[in-house]
Design a protein around this motif. Sequence first.
Motif, PDB file in Angstrom:
ATOM      1  N   PHE A 174       0.854  -1.176   0.000  1.00 40.37           N
ATOM      2  CA  PHE A 174       0.000   0.000   0.000  1.00 40.37           C
ATOM      3  C   PHE A 174       0.896   1.234   0.000  1.00 40.37           C
ATOM      4  O   PHE A 174       1.812   1.348   0.814  1.00 40.37           O
ATOM      5  CB  PHE A 174      -0.918   0.005   1.220  1.00 40.37           C
ATOM      6  CG  PHE A 174      -2.001  -1.036   1.174  1.00 40.37           C
ATOM      7  CD1 PHE A 174      -3.114  -0.854   0.387  1.00 40.37           C
ATOM      8  CD2 PHE A 174      -1.883  -2.210   1.904  1.00 40.37           C
ATOM      9  CE1 PHE A 174      -4.123  -1.812   0.333  1.00 40.37           C
ATOM     10  CE2 PHE A 174      -2.878  -3.175   1.862  1.00 40.37           C
ATOM     11  CZ  PHE A 174      -3.999  -2.977   1.071  1.00 40.37           C
ATOM     12  N   ILE A 175       0.616   2.161  -0.905  1.00 36.32           N
ATOM     13  CA  ILE A 175       1.513   3.289  -1.136  1.00 36.32           C
ATOM     14  C   ILE A 175       1.000   4.544  -0.428  1.00 36.32           C
ATOM     15  O   ILE A 175      -0.126   4.976  -0.660  1.00 36.32           O
ATOM     16  CB  ILE A 175       1.669   3.554  -2.645  1.00 36.32           C
ATOM     17  CG1 ILE A 175       2.151   2.284  -3.359  1.00 36.32           C
ATOM     18  CG2 ILE A 175       2.652   4.700  -2.902  1.00 36.32           C
ATOM     19  CD1 ILE A 175       2.038   2.326  -4.870  1.00 36.32           C
ATOM     20  N   LYS A 176       1.778   5.060   0.448  1.00 32.68           N
ATOM     21  CA  LYS A 176       1.636   6.351   1.122  1.00 32.68           C
ATOM     22  C   LYS A 176       0.498   6.418   2.132  1.00 32.68           C
ATOM     23  O   LYS A 176       0.733   6.350   3.321  1.00 32.68           O
ATOM     24  CB  LYS A 176       1.515   7.496   0.108  1.00 32.68           C
ATOM     25  CG  LYS A 176       1.717   8.875   0.741  1.00 32.68           C
ATOM     26  CD  LYS A 176       1.723   9.983  -0.301  1.00 32.68           C
ATOM     27  CE  LYS A 176       1.970  11.326   0.362  1.00 32.68           C
ATOM     28  NZ  LYS A 176       2.012  12.431  -0.612  1.00 32.68           N
ATOM     29  N   SER A 232       6.655   4.745   1.598  1.00 27.70           N
ATOM     30  CA  SER A 232       6.558   6.191   1.339  1.00 27.70           C
ATOM     31  C   SER A 232       5.427   6.788   2.153  1.00 27.70           C
ATOM     32  O   SER A 232       4.777   7.751   1.740  1.00 27.70           O
ATOM     33  CB  SER A 232       6.380   6.475  -0.155  1.00 27.70           C
ATOM     34  OG  SER A 232       7.554   6.155  -0.866  1.00 27.70           O
ATOM     35  N   THR A 233       5.206   6.224   3.331  1.00 27.35           N
ATOM     36  CA  THR A 233       4.115   6.632   4.207  1.00 27.35           C
ATOM     37  C   THR A 233       4.537   7.863   5.003  1.00 27.35           C
ATOM     38  O   THR A 233       5.697   8.009   5.363  1.00 27.35           O
ATOM     39  CB  THR A 233       3.759   5.489   5.166  1.00 27.35           C
ATOM     40  OG1 THR A 233       3.752   4.259   4.441  1.00 27.35           O
ATOM     41  CG2 THR A 233       2.398   5.704   5.801  1.00 27.35           C
ATOM     42  N   GLN A 288       8.442   8.206   5.451  1.00 26.92           N
ATOM     43  CA  GLN A 288       9.237   9.166   4.704  1.00 26.92           C
ATOM     44  C   GLN A 288      10.204   9.961   5.569  1.00 26.92           C
ATOM     45  O   GLN A 288      11.296  10.314   5.119  1.00 26.92           O
ATOM     46  CB  GLN A 288       8.321  10.160   3.978  1.00 26.92           C
ATOM     47  CG  GLN A 288       7.605   9.618   2.785  1.00 26.92           C
ATOM     48  CD  GLN A 288       6.927  10.716   1.996  1.00 26.92           C
ATOM     49  OE1 GLN A 288       7.396  11.852   1.957  1.00 26.92           O
ATOM     50  NE2 GLN A 288       5.811  10.397   1.351  1.00 26.92           N
ATOM     51  N   ASN A 289       9.790  10.294   6.803  1.00 25.48           N
ATOM     52  CA  ASN A 289      10.608  11.225   7.585  1.00 25.48           C
ATOM     53  C   ASN A 289      10.646  10.837   9.065  1.00 25.48           C
ATOM     54  O   ASN A 289       9.889   9.984   9.531  1.00 25.48           O
ATOM     55  CB  ASN A 289      10.104  12.664   7.404  1.00 25.48           C
ATOM     56  CG  ASN A 289       8.641  12.822   7.794  1.00 25.48           C
ATOM     57  OD1 ASN A 289       8.089  12.057   8.595  1.00 25.48           O
ATOM     58  ND2 ASN A 289       7.987  13.822   7.235  1.00 25.48           N
ATOM     59  N   ALA A 317      12.681   5.143   5.657  1.00 30.05           N
ATOM     60  CA  ALA A 317      13.213   4.765   4.336  1.00 30.05           C
ATOM     61  C   ALA A 317      13.315   5.941   3.387  1.00 30.05           C
ATOM     62  O   ALA A 317      14.062   5.907   2.423  1.00 30.05           O
ATOM     63  CB  ALA A 317      12.332   3.678   3.708  1.00 30.05           C
ATOM     64  N   GLY A 318      12.533   6.999   3.626  1.00 28.07           N
ATOM     65  CA  GLY A 318      12.493   8.111   2.691  1.00 28.07           C
ATOM     66  C   GLY A 318      11.367   7.961   1.684  1.00 28.07           C
ATOM     67  O   GLY A 318      10.491   7.103   1.821  1.00 28.07           O
ATOM     68  N   ASP A 319      11.424   8.780   0.660  1.00 28.57           N
ATOM     69  CA  ASP A 319      10.351   8.874  -0.327  1.00 28.57           C
ATOM     70  C   ASP A 319      10.848   8.331  -1.653  1.00 28.57           C
ATOM     71  O   ASP A 319      11.812   8.835  -2.235  1.00 28.57           O
ATOM     72  CB  ASP A 319       9.944  10.347  -0.468  1.00 28.57           C
ATOM     73  CG  ASP A 319       8.714  10.546  -1.338  1.00 28.57           C
ATOM     74  OD1 ASP A 319       8.335   9.604  -2.063  1.00 28.57           O
ATOM     75  OD2 ASP A 319       8.151  11.653  -1.307  1.00 28.57           O
TER      76      ASP A 319
END
Length: 410
Positions: free
Chosen positions: A122-124, A146-147, A176-177, A195-197
């Motif tokens: 699942f993305i973001k 990229s969550t 992401q951060n 992990a970052g974006d």
Amino acid sequence: MAVFQAAMYAGAWFSPKIKQGIEGRKELLKKLELSLPALVNGRQVAWFHAASLGEFEQGRPVMEKFRIRYPDHFILLTFFSPSGYEIRKNYGGADHICYLPIDTKKNAMRFVQLVKPQIVFFIKYEFWFNYLRELRENNAYILSFSTIFRPGQAFFKSYGGFYRKLLTYFDHILVQNQESLDLMHQIGINNCSLAGDSRFDRVSTIADNVIDLPLIARFLEGKPCLVAGSVWEADMQVLIPALNALKEPLKVIIAPHEIKPEEIATWRKKISGSSVLYSEYKKNTDNQPYNCLIIDNIGMLSSLYRYGTVAYIGGSFGSGLHNILEAATFGLPVIFGNKGYHKFQEAKDLILEGGAVAVADSNEITQLLSNWNHNPEIRMAIGDISRNYVVSRKGATDKIMQETEKLLDR
């Protein structure tokens, strides 16, 4: 969820996009039950889900690296929104692409029993309760990548127990951060890592595999160019007066977020100097020069930034800023409105580092463009900041794949 579904049907009366999504889901499960087993043909299934086009772009580098690492898997890609599905329904990196059926208990059960995914991405922002529960009961591996999380979200409220439970269904969440990671730890969710974006990997790939557009080069005639990407009416109300006030020659390429012929025609009347639609310019055989080129198709924008010297990114005078990284990766100074950018980390970062400027009105845009026209060395230095910002943040895809391999290769 029944309330959500009813709201969708009600909204279809007023929104062509919602109607399109409803039409695309008609008899979807029945069609999949007839066709998907033969397509899968006994292979393990990796299911990627993206809400819309932006999330797809985040997921694309992961899908493509997954394909290389696990070539025998069947890749299923689903979308929630028509703005993602309709544009990428023919994407060659997936074996099958379709809408996600609405998240009801019955739909989730039928879909998961049919697909039988080994692993799901699942993305973001995607947190669908019935699907998550059904996947967990069927022993699928579940990743979110990229969550991004913010303090104001329901997960972190006193009443957010139900939402916090959704997070426990995931095998791993790659955020992401650092703020997102800290928020997760504060509510006791530890199956997560920074992990970052993955968008940084995606836009870097675009820059490394540039597409030549001879018609665009012909239009520019070697002159400086502003690329205005993903613009809306609210952006053009500010941008057009700024462009009209410029005393120096500047080529302009405008790529609307949505192609609305009547709206574009109105813009052309307000723009001083000559303008032409891209569809018309392709037929232009007399090499007549134009000041402004308006892109009346979808899909070119990421390649257009290569030809710009400055980028204006739309959306921030409305509901939210669009993708600024596609411009930054080509080393362009980035301009956007000062209202709807605050929830986008990359926008705040680039402002802080000096690669982007948030503007309040037409006068500020005119002043910036005039200054950069007279001082190209300043413009190029700012562009270098943008490019280096992207380069320094690559690598999320590899981290996501490392977590994937821990699950699939153990």
